[in-house]
Design an enzyme around this catalytic site. Structure first.
Site, short mmCIF file in Angstrom:
data_model
loop_
_atom_site.label_atom_id
_atom_site.label_comp_id
_atom_site.label_asym_id
_atom_site.label_seq_id
_atom_site.Cartn_x
_atom_site.Cartn_y
_atom_site.Cartn_z
N SER A 106 -2.62 -12.50 4.31
CA SER A 106 -3.15 -12.49 2.93
C SER A 106 -2.15 -13.13 1.97
O SER A 106 -2.54 -13.65 0.92
CB SER A 106 -3.50 -11.07 2.47
OG SER A 106 -2.37 -10.36 2.02
N LYS A 159 0.80 -1.22 0.00
CA LYS A 159 0.00 0.00 0.00
C LYS A 159 0.84 1.27 0.00
O LYS A 159 0.31 2.35 -0.23
CB LYS A 159 -0.95 0.00 1.20
CG LYS A 159 -1.98 -1.11 1.12
CD LYS A 159 -2.92 -0.90 -0.05
CE LYS A 159 -4.02 -1.94 -0.05
NZ LYS A 159 -5.06 -1.67 -1.02
C1 LIG Z 1 -2.52 -7.31 3.62
C2 LIG Z 1 -3.27 -7.01 2.38
N1 LIG Z 1 -3.28 -7.91 1.40
C3 LIG Z 1 -3.96 -7.69 0.26
C4 LIG Z 1 -4.68 -6.54 0.05
C5 LIG Z 1 -5.45 -6.36 -1.24
O1 LIG Z 1 -4.87 -5.43 -2.12
P1 LIG Z 1 -5.78 -4.51 -3.05
O2 LIG Z 1 -6.44 -3.49 -2.20
O3 LIG Z 1 -4.81 -3.89 -4.02
O4 LIG Z 1 -6.79 -5.35 -3.75
C6 LIG Z 1 -4.70 -5.59 1.04
C7 LIG Z 1 -5.52 -4.39 0.88
O5 LIG Z 1 -5.86 -3.69 1.80
C8 LIG Z 1 -3.97 -5.82 2.23
O6 LIG Z 1 -3.95 -4.90 3.24
#
Ligand SMILES: Cc1ncc(COP(=O)(O)O)c(C=O)c1O
Length: 315
Positions: A261, A44
């Site tokens: 994630s 991010k």
């Molecule tokens: C730890 C984590 N993984 C994956 C994502 C997903 O990414 P995106 O918002 O680009 O779809 C986020 C989004 O907040 C996240 O904080």
């Protein structure tokens, strides 16, 4: 060794690590894009910098302005770092039940936390931020879910880096939160080679995997539709919270201390690997494990860790 003028110049250009030892099929390689290397700790950083820089350039953001954003996680932390450096006041609407580490990191950078009800999750934080932005027209609402500077950051940086480092990529797998990563990277990769498949990792509807959302839960981020959404995606992999933790532990086996994630994304990548004869899959490690230590994700019994991870919102 490069000397940087600012930590902001260290955003992006993250390494890719070959973790094919975790592939269920030796003919399918699996590579990890290490976004935890970014200075505020996640993927991010890229979108926070791009949203703020674009708003400065078009005059939306003036010196000393106040910014409001709903985020229970990485976007808020990345924005807090940049706002501290650039002298903006930042208010983050944060569900009450986020992990303690997130609150602490926002405190480090001096962001103001506005609590929103835990049971309303990240959608509740979005509604509250929208209401506060309407009531305070002088505040700047950059809104990661609707701001095209989000997918654009990935189109301009993450996508070209992956194409440069892995020109034989056949599949790109990432979690879906705002959808910025998938759509920005996916659009760029398909322009280079239309054969590249782009696959989203989602939890089942109604279940929590931090950072990720199910599009079936009723909220489609506006950037999803603006950037081709279902037309761009070639499919999705449904990954449950327990599998995410199992795969987060698997990443630790190869020395990668990832966020949860990333475990979900690895689980998705391995499911894809099982279905194809050969290929090169790149998946995204969105952040590292520091912010999840309090859940016991690596150390507790798997059932207990899953229950903990489901209680806390990380998005
Ligand atoms: C730890 C984590 N993984 C994956 C994502 C997903 O990414 P995106 O918002 O680009 O779809 C986020 C989004 O907040 C996240 O904080």
């Amino acid at each position: 060794m490069t000397v940087y003028n600012s930590v902001l110049d260290m955003i992006g250009n993250t390494p890719v690590v070959d973790v094919s030892g975790l592939s269920p099929d030796p003919s399918v390689r699996i590579l990890a894009k290490m976004e935890g290397q970014n200075p505020a700790g996640s993927v991010k950083d890229r979108i926070a910098l791009s949203m703020i820089t674009e708003a400065e350039a078009d005059g939306t953001l003036r010196p000393g302005a106040t910014i409001i954003e709903p985020s229970s996680g990485n976007t808020g932390i990345a924005m807090a770092m940049i706002c501290r450096i650039r002298g903006y006041e930042l208010k983050i609407v944060l569900p009450e039940n986020v992990s303690i580490e997130r609150r602490q990191l926002l405190d480090v950078y001096g962001a103001e936390i506005i609590p929103s009800p835990g049971e309303e999750g990240s959608n509740g934080a979005v509604r509250r931020a929208q209401k506060l932005a309407d009531e305070n027209p002088d505040w700047v609402f950059l809104y990661q879910y609707g701001n095209e500077a989000n997918p654009r950051a990935h189109y301009r940086t993450t996508g070209p880096e992956i194409w440069r480092d892995v020109p034989d990529i056949t599949h790109f797998v990432a979690g879906l939160g705002t959808s910025g990563t998938l759509l920005g990277v996916g659009t760029y990769l398909k322009e280079q080679n239309p054969e590249v498949k782009v696959l989203a990792v989602e939890p089942p509807s109604g279940e929590q995997v931090e950072g990720l959302r199910s599009l079936e839960d009723g909220y489609i981020p506006p950037v999803f539709d603006k950037w081709g959404g279902y037309d761009l995606l070639d499919g999705k992999s449904i990954v449950r919270p327990r599998e995410s933790l199992e795969h987060t532990r698997m990443l630790a086996d190869v020395g990668i201390f990832s966020g949860i994630s990333a475990g979900a994304a690895l689980a998705g990548a391995r499911k894809v690997a099982e279905k194809i004869d050969r290929g090169v899959i790149v998946f995204v490690i969105s952040d590292y494990g520091w912010k999840y230590l309090s859940t016991g994700a690596w150390t507790l019994d798997l059932d207990e860790a899953t229950a903990n991870a489901e209680k806390v919102i990380y998005f």
